[in-house]
Structures are given as C-alpha cells and as structure tokens.
Design a protein around this motif. Structure first.
Motif, PDB file in Angstrom:
ATOM      1  N   TYR A  30       0.839  -1.203   0.000  1.00 16.17           N
ATOM      2  CA  TYR A  30       0.000   0.000   0.000  1.00 16.17           C
ATOM      3  C   TYR A  30       0.871   1.250   0.000  1.00 16.17           C
ATOM      4  O   TYR A  30       0.611   2.199  -0.755  1.00 16.17           O
ATOM      5  CB  TYR A  30      -0.942   0.005   1.201  1.00 16.17           C
ATOM      6  CG  TYR A  30      -1.934   1.148   1.180  1.00 16.17           C
ATOM      7  CD1 TYR A  30      -3.182   0.998   0.578  1.00 16.17           C
ATOM      8  CD2 TYR A  30      -1.617   2.393   1.740  1.00 16.17           C
ATOM      9  CE1 TYR A  30      -4.087   2.050   0.538  1.00 16.17           C
ATOM     10  CE2 TYR A  30      -2.509   3.441   1.699  1.00 16.17           C
ATOM     11  CZ  TYR A  30      -3.745   3.258   1.102  1.00 16.17           C
ATOM     12  OH  TYR A  30      -4.638   4.314   1.059  1.00 16.17           O
ATOM     13  N   TYR A  33       2.470   1.842  -3.431  1.00 20.64           N
ATOM     14  CA  TYR A  33       1.520   2.450  -4.367  1.00 20.64           C
ATOM     15  C   TYR A  33       1.279   3.918  -4.012  1.00 20.64           C
ATOM     16  O   TYR A  33       1.178   4.780  -4.897  1.00 20.64           O
ATOM     17  CB  TYR A  33       0.189   1.695  -4.349  1.00 20.64           C
ATOM     18  CG  TYR A  33       0.205   0.378  -5.091  1.00 20.64           C
ATOM     19  CD1 TYR A  33       0.569   0.320  -6.434  1.00 20.64           C
ATOM     20  CD2 TYR A  33      -0.155  -0.808  -4.459  1.00 20.64           C
ATOM     21  CE1 TYR A  33       0.578  -0.883  -7.124  1.00 20.64           C
ATOM     22  CE2 TYR A  33      -0.152  -2.018  -5.143  1.00 20.64           C
ATOM     23  CZ  TYR A  33       0.217  -2.049  -6.467  1.00 20.64           C
ATOM     24  OH  TYR A  33       0.229  -3.238  -7.144  1.00 20.64           O
ATOM     25  N   ARG A  34       1.165   4.188  -2.708  1.00 22.10           N
ATOM     26  CA  ARG A  34       0.848   5.559  -2.268  1.00 22.10           C
ATOM     27  C   ARG A  34       1.945   6.528  -2.689  1.00 22.10           C
ATOM     28  O   ARG A  34       1.667   7.688  -3.038  1.00 22.10           O
ATOM     29  CB  ARG A  34       0.672   5.577  -0.738  1.00 22.10           C
ATOM     30  CG  ARG A  34       0.330   6.965  -0.179  1.00 22.10           C
ATOM     31  CD  ARG A  34      -1.054   7.398  -0.627  1.00 22.10           C
ATOM     32  NE  ARG A  34      -1.338   8.758  -0.240  1.00 22.10           N
ATOM     33  CZ  ARG A  34      -1.056   9.815  -0.982  1.00 22.10           C
ATOM     34  NH1 ARG A  34      -0.450   9.662  -2.170  1.00 22.10           N
ATOM     35  NH2 ARG A  34      -1.365  11.021  -0.570  1.00 22.10           N
ATOM     36  N   TRP A  68      -6.983  -7.512  -4.586  1.00 21.72           N
ATOM     37  CA  TRP A  68      -5.738  -6.749  -4.536  1.00 21.72           C
ATOM     38  C   TRP A  68      -5.826  -5.409  -5.251  1.00 21.72           C
ATOM     39  O   TRP A  68      -5.081  -4.485  -4.943  1.00 21.72           O
ATOM     40  CB  TRP A  68      -4.594  -7.569  -5.123  1.00 21.72           C
ATOM     41  CG  TRP A  68      -4.085  -8.623  -4.211  1.00 21.72           C
ATOM     42  CD1 TRP A  68      -4.176  -9.972  -4.375  1.00 21.72           C
ATOM     43  CD2 TRP A  68      -3.393  -8.435  -2.959  1.00 21.72           C
ATOM     44  NE1 TRP A  68      -3.594 -10.633  -3.307  1.00 21.72           N
ATOM     45  CE2 TRP A  68      -3.104  -9.714  -2.427  1.00 21.72           C
ATOM     46  CE3 TRP A  68      -3.000  -7.307  -2.242  1.00 21.72           C
ATOM     47  CZ2 TRP A  68      -2.437  -9.889  -1.220  1.00 21.72           C
ATOM     48  CZ3 TRP A  68      -2.341  -7.475  -1.033  1.00 21.72           C
ATOM     49  CH2 TRP A  68      -2.065  -8.753  -0.537  1.00 21.72           C
ATOM     50  N   GLN A  71      -6.529  -1.595  -3.374  1.00 18.38           N
ATOM     51  CA  GLN A  71      -5.485  -0.679  -2.922  1.00 18.38           C
ATOM     52  C   GLN A  71      -4.777  -0.022  -4.101  1.00 18.38           C
ATOM     53  O   GLN A  71      -4.298   1.112  -3.992  1.00 18.38           O
ATOM     54  CB  GLN A  71      -4.492  -1.385  -2.013  1.00 18.38           C
ATOM     55  CG  GLN A  71      -3.692  -2.495  -2.646  1.00 18.38           C
ATOM     56  CD  GLN A  71      -2.705  -3.135  -1.664  1.00 18.38           C
ATOM     57  OE1 GLN A  71      -2.597  -2.722  -0.514  1.00 18.38           O
ATOM     58  NE2 GLN A  71      -1.986  -4.143  -2.133  1.00 18.38           N
ATOM     59  N   GLU A  72      -4.731  -0.698  -5.241  1.00 17.17           N
ATOM     60  CA  GLU A  72      -4.142  -0.094  -6.437  1.00 17.17           C
ATOM     61  C   GLU A  72      -4.970   1.106  -6.894  1.00 17.17           C
ATOM     62  O   GLU A  72      -4.433   2.053  -7.477  1.00 17.17           O
ATOM     63  CB  GLU A  72      -4.055  -1.110  -7.565  1.00 17.17           C
ATOM     64  CG  GLU A  72      -3.107  -2.278  -7.277  1.00 17.17           C
ATOM     65  CD  GLU A  72      -3.167  -3.351  -8.350  1.00 17.17           C
ATOM     66  OE1 GLU A  72      -3.661  -3.053  -9.460  1.00 17.17           O
ATOM     67  OE2 GLU A  72      -2.741  -4.489  -8.082  1.00 17.17           O
ATOM     68  N   ALA A  75      -4.704   3.911  -3.280  1.00 18.85           N
ATOM     69  CA  ALA A  75      -3.459   4.458  -2.731  1.00 18.85           C
ATOM     70  C   ALA A  75      -2.754   5.479  -3.633  1.00 18.85           C
ATOM     71  O   ALA A  75      -2.343   6.537  -3.151  1.00 18.85           O
ATOM     72  CB  ALA A  75      -2.510   3.313  -2.379  1.00 18.85           C
ATOM     73  N   ARG A 124     -15.383   0.986   4.476  1.00 17.68           N
ATOM     74  CA  ARG A 124     -14.219   0.407   3.796  1.00 17.68           C
ATOM     75  C   ARG A 124     -14.416  -1.089   3.551  1.00 17.68           C
ATOM     76  O   ARG A 124     -14.040  -1.611   2.504  1.00 17.68           O
ATOM     77  CB  ARG A 124     -12.951   0.658   4.618  1.00 17.68           C
ATOM     78  CG  ARG A 124     -12.412   2.066   4.466  1.00 17.68           C
ATOM     79  CD  ARG A 124     -11.166   2.295   5.287  1.00 17.68           C
ATOM     80  NE  ARG A 124     -11.467   2.813   6.611  1.00 17.68           N
ATOM     81  CZ  ARG A 124     -10.571   2.989   7.568  1.00 17.68           C
ATOM     82  NH1 ARG A 124      -9.301   2.658   7.350  1.00 17.68           N
ATOM     83  NH2 ARG A 124     -10.918   3.477   8.737  1.00 17.68           N
ATOM     84  N   GLY A 145      -3.281  -2.513   4.247  1.00 17.19           N
ATOM     85  CA  GLY A 145      -2.917  -1.124   4.011  1.00 17.19           C
ATOM     86  C   GLY A 145      -4.107  -0.191   4.067  1.00 17.19           C
ATOM     87  O   GLY A 145      -3.986   0.955   4.512  1.00 17.19           O
ATOM     88  N   ILE A 146      -5.262  -0.666   3.632  1.00 15.41           N
ATOM     89  CA  ILE A 146      -6.465   0.161   3.627  1.00 15.41           C
ATOM     90  C   ILE A 146      -6.910   0.488   5.050  1.00 15.41           C
ATOM     91  O   ILE A 146      -7.525   1.527   5.306  1.00 15.41           O
ATOM     92  CB  ILE A 146      -7.578  -0.556   2.831  1.00 15.41           C
ATOM     93  CG1 ILE A 146      -7.177  -0.577   1.339  1.00 15.41           C
ATOM     94  CG2 ILE A 146      -8.933   0.101   3.020  1.00 15.41           C
ATOM     95  CD1 ILE A 146      -8.017  -1.474   0.482  1.00 15.41           C
TER      96      ILE A 146
END
Length: 244
Positions: A30, A33-34, A68, A71-72, A75, A124, A145-146
């Motif tokens: 996460y 990606y962020r 998966w 989060q892509e 983030a 969420r 990560g979320i």
C-alpha cells in the motif's frame, strides 16, 4: 515516455519462493503504491472501441472485482488505465464519476481529497464485499494497508487471516462499525445489525464448517457472528442464532 527510470510490477518483482519477501511486500505494498509517481493499470478486457463501448467494458472489467486491486485504486495519487491495445483510456481523475458508480467509493476518497482513515470501517469493508482473490487469505491481506495495519502473512491459515485482521484493526481503533457493514454502510450510514437483518455477512470469510457439536464458541462479534474453536483447528462460521 513518462520520464520514469524504474517500474515495479507485482507479478514480476516479488520472489514468491521467499516467504519473508512475500510478507514484506504484502505489508509494504500500500505504501509503495501511495508514494509511486503513477500506477498504470492494463485492462485486457477493455478494447479500443468507442467511448460508449469502453465505458460498458469498464463496468464489466474483472479488475474491479479483484481484492488486490482495491489498494491499487485507492493508494496512488495518479492511476492511468490502459486498454488491451496499450492505449490510454483515462485516469482515475477524469474517470472518477464512472469509477464511483462502479465501485461505490466516494470520488473525494478516490481523488485523495478525503483521507481514507476518516472513512468508517464499515464503509471500507463494503468496498471489498464483492471482490475476490485466488487465495482466501489474500482477501484479508489485501485490506491491511487500507486499514493501516501490519501483520505477518501465513498462507494456509484460511479464514483465520480475517480474524487476525479484525484483531489488528481493533488494536489501533475502537471502530465497532467494522462488524456492521453492508449496502447501507457503503453510503456512510452505519446501521444497527439487530434492526437490519438484510445486511449480509462478510463474504471475505470463506467458511470452513466442521460439525457444529465439535465447536466451542470463543467470542461473539458486534454483528452476531461468532468465532469457534474446533478440535485441532480454528473455524469461522455464521451458522448460529445470535443471542438475544
């Protein structure tokens, strides 16, 4: 052509033969990606047709059904969607109204105008409710990560991964909405489960079902679900009548 020197691809850049590298990557993904310059999403099921055709194909794209990829989507500050012909379809900024309609995620969250951690846990969870992973553990790991938590990955633990995820979340925040989510929660309305029996149980818990007489209840969640210990293993089940 975008000026980046390096690219990271999850399917190529993780040594899956190393459990420690897999665990590190899953816990770090996460954040990666962020802080990326951009996330490029290749959609093999979206063609280079007309704008109207692409919109319909986007609505049906498998990318929006995978655990998966949530989060892509959430983030990175920039997400660029590519068609099966490697042509740019658009970004999550100019496609935000359509993506909001497909996913139920508020565009303020999509565009990072609202912090993810101000969104109730129930909401969420609802975003992930129709998403699936090849491995049941990944349905929990993909949410770490979320929810801003970390925990070791233990492939083979089955639905216990989701139990551990809930416990890690509750160590950080006392958000009981985590156990009361569904269609209403996706609109930021967190209902009382006892007065809304239509709220579904989380499909994220892929249930293993030993014989009921072999199970001993260990604790009960806010939603009425219970977790049971069976002889020799742990199982999750919702086949019980909630206590009055």
């Amino acid at each position: 052509n975008a000026g980046y020197k390096y690219a990271w691809v999850d399917t190529c850049c993780i040594d899956k033969s190393s459990s420690s590298e897999v665990s590190e990557a899953v816990n770090s993904m996460y954040a990666w990606y962020r802080h990326s310059g951009a996330c490029y999403v290749f959609l093999p099921d979206v063609d280079d047709g007309s704008s109207a055709e692409r919109k319909q194909q986007l609505r049906r794209s498998k990318w929006f059904t995978r655990s998966w990829t949530l989060q892509e989507l959430l983030a990175p500050s920039t997400v660029i969607f590519l068609s099966s012909g490697w042509n740019i379809i658009g970004s999550k900024h100019n496609l935000a109204p359509l993506i909001e309609d497909i996913t139920g995620i508020d565009r303020a969250v999509l565009l990072l105008d609202r912090s993810l951690h101000t969104v109730p846990g129930a909401t969420r969870m609802s975003w992930a409710s129709k998403r699936e992973a090849s491995l049941e553990e990944d349905e929990a790991y993909a949410l770490m990560g979320i929810f801003g938590v970390n925990m070791p990955t233990m492939y083979g633990e089955g639905c216990q991964a989701f139990v551990r995820l809930e416990e890690e979340i509750l160590k950080r925040v006392s958000d009981q909405t985590l156990f009361a989510w569904g269609p209403l929660a996706s609109n930021n309305i967190v209902p009382n489960p006892s007065t809304h029996p239509e709220i579904p149980r989380p499909p994220l818990r892929l249930l293993s079902r030993p014989r009921q007489r072999d199970l001993v209840p260990t604790r009960r969640t806010h939603s009425g679900d219970a977790f049971f210990e069976s002889r020799g293993s742990t199982a999750c089940t919702d086949d019980i009548v909630p206590e009055a």
